[in-house]
Write a protein that holds these residues in place. Structure first.
Motif, PDB file in Angstrom:
ATOM      1  N   GLU A  22     -29.489 -18.759   4.149  1.00 30.34           N
ATOM      2  CA  GLU A  22     -29.510 -20.214   3.976  1.00 30.34           C
ATOM      3  C   GLU A  22     -29.469 -20.578   2.499  1.00 30.34           C
ATOM      4  OE1 GLU A  22     -32.974 -21.542   6.082  1.00 30.34           O
ATOM      5  OE2 GLU A  22     -32.073 -21.146   8.050  1.00 30.34           O
ATOM      6  N   ASN A  23     -30.261 -19.906   1.666  1.00 29.46           N
ATOM      7  CA  ASN A  23     -30.275 -20.189   0.233  1.00 29.46           C
ATOM      8  C   ASN A  23     -28.924 -19.931  -0.408  1.00 29.46           C
ATOM      9  OD1 ASN A  23     -32.953 -21.017   0.183  1.00 29.46           O
ATOM     10  ND2 ASN A  23     -33.723 -18.965  -0.196  1.00 29.46           N
ATOM     11  N   ARG A  24     -28.286 -18.822  -0.046  1.00 27.52           N
ATOM     12  CA  ARG A  24     -26.962 -18.519  -0.611  1.00 27.52           C
ATOM     13  C   ARG A  24     -25.921 -19.538  -0.179  1.00 27.52           C
ATOM     14  NH1 ARG A  24     -26.145 -12.031  -1.392  1.00 27.52           N
ATOM     15  NH2 ARG A  24     -28.254 -11.605  -2.122  1.00 27.52           N
ATOM     16  N   LEU A  25     -25.992 -19.964   1.084  1.00 29.71           N
ATOM     17  CA  LEU A  25     -25.040 -20.963   1.569  1.00 29.71           C
ATOM     18  C   LEU A  25     -25.279 -22.328   0.925  1.00 29.71           C
ATOM     19  CD1 LEU A  25     -24.817 -19.963   5.334  1.00 29.71           C
ATOM     20  CD2 LEU A  25     -23.057 -19.649   3.575  1.00 29.71           C
ATOM     21  N   ILE A  26     -26.522 -22.699   0.737  1.00 30.19           N
ATOM     22  CA  ILE A  26     -26.843 -23.966   0.060  1.00 30.19           C
ATOM     23  C   ILE A  26     -26.254 -23.957  -1.348  1.00 30.19           C
ATOM     24  CG2 ILE A  26     -28.729 -25.316  -0.960  1.00 30.19           C
ATOM     25  CD1 ILE A  26     -30.366 -24.529   1.608  1.00 30.19           C
ATOM     26  N   LYS A  27     -26.391 -22.840  -2.058  1.00 31.22           N
ATOM     27  CA  LYS A  27     -25.838 -22.738  -3.414  1.00 31.22           C
ATOM     28  C   LYS A  27     -24.321 -22.894  -3.424  1.00 31.22           C
ATOM     29  CE  LYS A  27     -29.526 -19.940  -5.362  1.00 31.22           C
ATOM     30  NZ  LYS A  27     -29.925 -18.615  -5.850  1.00 31.22           N
ATOM     31  N   LEU A  28     -23.674 -22.567  -2.313  1.00 25.73           N
ATOM     32  CA  LEU A  28     -22.223 -22.734  -2.192  1.00 25.73           C
ATOM     33  C   LEU A  28     -21.841 -24.156  -1.761  1.00 25.73           C
ATOM     34  CD1 LEU A  28     -21.276 -19.352  -0.448  1.00 25.73           C
ATOM     35  CD2 LEU A  28     -20.831 -20.014  -2.831  1.00 25.73           C
ATOM     36  N   GLY A  29     -22.846 -24.995  -1.454  1.00 27.16           N
ATOM     37  CA  GLY A  29     -22.590 -26.366  -1.025  1.00 27.16           C
ATOM     38  C   GLY A  29     -22.412 -26.515   0.470  1.00 27.16           C
ATOM     39  N   CYS A  30     -22.824 -25.527   1.236  1.00 27.52           N
ATOM     40  CA  CYS A  30     -22.662 -25.538   2.693  1.00 27.52           C
ATOM     41  C   CYS A  30     -23.625 -26.548   3.327  1.00 27.52           C
ATOM     42  CB  CYS A  30     -22.924 -24.135   3.233  1.00 27.52           C
ATOM     43  SG  CYS A  30     -22.793 -24.005   5.020  1.00 27.52           S
ATOM     44  N   PRO A  31     -23.096 -27.568   4.041  1.00 27.31           N
ATOM     45  CA  PRO A  31     -23.970 -28.588   4.618  1.00 27.31           C
ATOM     46  C   PRO A  31     -24.593 -28.227   5.965  1.00 27.31           C
ATOM     47  CG  PRO A  31     -21.687 -29.176   4.990  1.00 27.31           C
ATOM     48  CD  PRO A  31     -21.685 -27.909   4.162  1.00 27.31           C
ATOM     49  N   LYS A  32     -24.005 -27.272   6.697  1.00 26.68           N
ATOM     50  CA  LYS A  32     -24.518 -26.955   8.037  1.00 26.68           C
ATOM     51  C   LYS A  32     -24.193 -25.518   8.374  1.00 26.68           C
ATOM     52  CE  LYS A  32     -24.671 -28.455  12.809  1.00 26.68           C
ATOM     53  NZ  LYS A  32     -23.802 -28.112  13.905  1.00 26.68           N
ATOM     54  N   LEU A  33     -25.126 -24.869   9.060  1.00 24.52           N
ATOM     55  CA  LEU A  33     -24.960 -23.481   9.483  1.00 24.52           C
ATOM     56  C   LEU A  33     -24.885 -23.427  11.002  1.00 24.52           C
ATOM     57  CD1 LEU A  33     -24.961 -20.443   8.914  1.00 24.52           C
ATOM     58  CD2 LEU A  33     -27.436 -20.552   8.675  1.00 24.52           C
ATOM     59  N   ASN A  34     -23.836 -22.813  11.519  1.00 25.08           N
ATOM     60  CA  ASN A  34     -23.649 -22.628  12.959  1.00 25.08           C
ATOM     61  C   ASN A  34     -23.905 -21.166  13.312  1.00 25.08           C
ATOM     62  OD1 ASN A  34     -22.850 -25.288  13.371  1.00 25.08           O
ATOM     63  ND2 ASN A  34     -20.707 -24.809  13.023  1.00 25.08           N
ATOM     64  N   ILE A  35     -24.550 -20.967  14.434  1.00 26.87           N
ATOM     65  CA  ILE A  35     -24.847 -19.613  14.896  1.00 26.87           C
ATOM     66  C   ILE A  35     -24.430 -19.517  16.356  1.00 26.87           C
ATOM     67  CG2 ILE A  35     -26.661 -17.900  15.288  1.00 26.87           C
ATOM     68  CD1 ILE A  35     -28.261 -19.431  13.089  1.00 26.87           C
ATOM     69  N   VAL A  36     -23.726 -18.459  16.695  1.00 26.18           N
ATOM     70  CA  VAL A  36     -23.302 -18.218  18.070  1.00 26.18           C
ATOM     71  C   VAL A  36     -24.210 -17.144  18.654  1.00 26.18           C
ATOM     72  CG1 VAL A  36     -21.408 -17.446  19.544  1.00 26.18           C
ATOM     73  CG2 VAL A  36     -20.923 -18.825  17.513  1.00 26.18           C
ATOM     74  N   VAL A  37     -24.852 -17.470  19.779  1.00 25.22           N
ATOM     75  CA  VAL A  37     -25.749 -16.541  20.469  1.00 25.22           C
ATOM     76  C   VAL A  37     -25.362 -16.553  21.939  1.00 25.22           C
ATOM     77  CG1 VAL A  37     -28.157 -16.036  21.080  1.00 25.22           C
ATOM     78  CG2 VAL A  37     -27.626 -17.071  18.854  1.00 25.22           C
ATOM     79  N   ARG A  38     -25.311 -15.383  22.530  1.00 30.99           N
ATOM     80  CA  ARG A  38     -25.031 -15.330  23.966  1.00 30.99           C
ATOM     81  C   ARG A  38     -26.114 -16.112  24.721  1.00 30.99           C
ATOM     82  NH1 ARG A  38     -23.796 -10.423  21.940  1.00 30.99           N
ATOM     83  NH2 ARG A  38     -21.591  -9.900  22.033  1.00 30.99           N
ATOM     84  N   SER A  39     -25.699 -16.935  25.676  1.00 28.32           N
ATOM     85  CA  SER A  39     -26.635 -17.806  26.388  1.00 28.32           C
ATOM     86  C   SER A  39     -27.687 -17.027  27.162  1.00 28.32           C
ATOM     87  CB  SER A  39     -25.882 -18.756  27.327  1.00 28.32           C
ATOM     88  OG  SER A  39     -25.138 -18.013  28.274  1.00 28.32           O
ATOM     89  N   SER A  40     -27.415 -15.770  27.465  1.00 30.44           N
ATOM     90  CA  SER A  40     -28.378 -14.949  28.211  1.00 30.44           C
ATOM     91  C   SER A  40     -29.406 -14.274  27.302  1.00 30.44           C
ATOM     92  CB  SER A  40     -27.631 -13.868  28.998  1.00 30.44           C
ATOM     93  OG  SER A  40     -26.919 -13.025  28.095  1.00 30.44           O
ATOM     94  N   ASN A  41     -29.263 -14.410  25.993  1.00 33.21           N
ATOM     95  CA  ASN A  41     -30.137 -13.713  25.059  1.00 33.21           C
ATOM     96  C   ASN A  41     -31.333 -14.593  24.689  1.00 33.21           C
ATOM     97  OD1 ASN A  41     -31.272 -12.043  23.146  1.00 33.21           O
ATOM     98  ND2 ASN A  41     -29.313 -11.492  22.239  1.00 33.21           N
TER      99      ASN A  41
END
Length: 140
Positions: A92-111
Motif C-alpha cells: 500500500e505504501n509503495r502504491l501510494i507513493k506512485l499515486g495509486c488511488p485504489k487497490l483491487n484484490i481478486v480472491v476466489r469466492s470460496s476462500n
C-alpha cells in the motif's frame, strides 16, 4: 523477519511457497509468472525472509488507474503472525507513493480464510464481476 524485493535466487523458493499455499493453478505457470513480473515493475514484487529463508511473497502492480495484488502468500508455519499484514502495508505504501488511488484484490469466492484476512485490513467487496480472458497460453 526482513522484507525486500525479489532476487533471482528466490525463484524456486517462491514457486515452492506458492505450491505450499495452494496458489498454483494448472493454467498459470509460476515460473513464467515470475519472469513476467520481473520484467515489469520488479520493485513491486516483495519477499519476506527469516534466517535467509523465503517465508512470504506478494506481487503488486499499478497501471496508472488502479493497483492490484497477486500471489500474497505466507508459508503455513509462519501464518497468523502478522507477516501478510506487513506485506500488504508495504505494498500500500509503495502504491501510494506512485499515486495509486485504489487497490483491487481478486480472491476466489470460496476462500473464506483469505477473504476474512482482507476484511480485517479494511478491504470490502466491490459490486463488480471480475472477467478474464487469457491472451497468452502458458506452456507448462
Amino acid at each position: 523477519m526482513k522484507m525486500r524485493t525479489f532476487k533471482e535466487s528466490d525463484r524456486q523458493s517462491i514457486i515452492q511457497l506458492w505450491q505450499d499455499c495452494n496458489l498454483s493453478r494448472p493454467w498459470n505457470d509460476p515460473d513464467q509468472d515470475i519472469s513476467r513480473k520481473v520484467a515489469f515493475q520488479p520493485e513491486l514484487f516483495l519477499v519476506a525472509e527469516d534466517k535467509e529463508q523465503v517465508i512470504a511473497s506478494a506481487m503488486a502492480g499499478y497501471d496508472g488507474h488502479r493497483g492490484s495484488v497477486y500471489y500474497l502468500a505466507v508459508s503455513p508455519e509462519y501464518q497468523a503472525r502478522g507477516i501478510g499484514k506487513q506485506l500488504m502495508s508495504e505494498i500500500e505504501n509503495r502504491l501510494i507513493k506512485l499515486g495509486c488511488p485504489k487497490l483491487n484484490i481478486v480472491v476466489r469466492s470460496s476462500n473464506d480464510k483469505v477473504l476474512e484476512f482482507y476484511r480485517k485490513l479494511g478491504y470490502m467487496p466491490d459490486d463488480i464481476v471480475s472477467l478474464g480472458k487469457r491472451l497468452i497460453a502458458d506452456e507448462g
